[in-house]
Motif scaffolding. Structure first.
Motif, PDB file in Angstrom:
ATOM      1  N   ALA A   8       0.823  -1.216   0.000  1.00 40.21           N
ATOM      2  CA  ALA A   8       0.000   0.000   0.000  1.00 40.21           C
ATOM      3  C   ALA A   8       0.852   1.258   0.000  1.00 40.21           C
ATOM      4  O   ALA A   8       0.468   2.276  -0.574  1.00 40.21           O
ATOM      5  N   PRO A  12       1.689   2.845  -5.076  1.00 42.45           N
ATOM      6  CA  PRO A  12       1.192   4.073  -5.720  1.00 42.45           C
ATOM      7  C   PRO A  12       2.266   4.893  -6.431  1.00 42.45           C
ATOM      8  O   PRO A  12       2.068   5.319  -7.572  1.00 42.45           O
ATOM      9  N   ARG A  41      -7.419  -4.440  -5.456  1.00 38.86           N
ATOM     10  CA  ARG A  41      -7.337  -3.264  -6.334  1.00 38.86           C
ATOM     11  C   ARG A  41      -6.800  -2.093  -5.521  1.00 38.86           C
ATOM     12  O   ARG A  41      -6.847  -2.076  -4.305  1.00 38.86           O
ATOM     13  N   ILE A  42      -6.320  -1.101  -6.260  1.00 35.18           N
ATOM     14  CA  ILE A  42      -5.782   0.111  -5.634  1.00 35.18           C
ATOM     15  C   ILE A  42      -6.142   1.278  -6.552  1.00 35.18           C
ATOM     16  O   ILE A  42      -6.191   1.117  -7.775  1.00 35.18           O
TER      17      ILE A  42
END
Length: 116
Positions: A8, A12, A41-42
């Motif tokens: 996490a 990104p 998913r992100i």
């Protein structure tokens, strides 16, 4: 080179950088054993990127752009020294490189803990 195994916090920034160079990324393939807290998913830059589990090991991330473009990325472990990481990345991007990610990390000592 990730700074941790926390997907996490690591994914990104990687996806933002890849999108600038490749265009929108639609899927990411990761090994669930290698990364802590793997989501399905992100959302990155207001786009949903699907996360798939593949037994690729902790040294590889699979990136899909569009429907068919697939890229395989070398993951240098967060414990690698800067010198070993640079050597691994230099070997990975050579046009004549045919080594798998695991072998690149072995060849360059990038998979080993840094010595004190």
């Amino acid at each position: 080179m990730p700074r941790s195994r926390d997907i996490a916090s690591e994914l990104p920034a990687l996806l933002t950088a890849l999108t600038r160079h490749l265009g929108p990324v639609t899927r990411v393939g990761l090994d669930t054993v290698a990364w802590a807290g793997l989501p399905t998913r992100i959302v990155v830059d207001d786009r949903v990127v699907h996360i798939d589990s593949f037994p690729v090991g902790d040294d590889t991330i699979l990136i899909t752009r569009g429907d068919q473009d697939l890229f395989s990325l070398l993951v240098v472990p967060p414990t690698a020294t800067p010198e070993a990481a640079r050597a691994a990345m230099a070997q990975a991007v050579r046009a004549d490189n045919v080594s798998q990610a695991e072998q690149i990390l072995i060849d360059t000592g990038s998979g080993q803990e840094p010595s004190d």
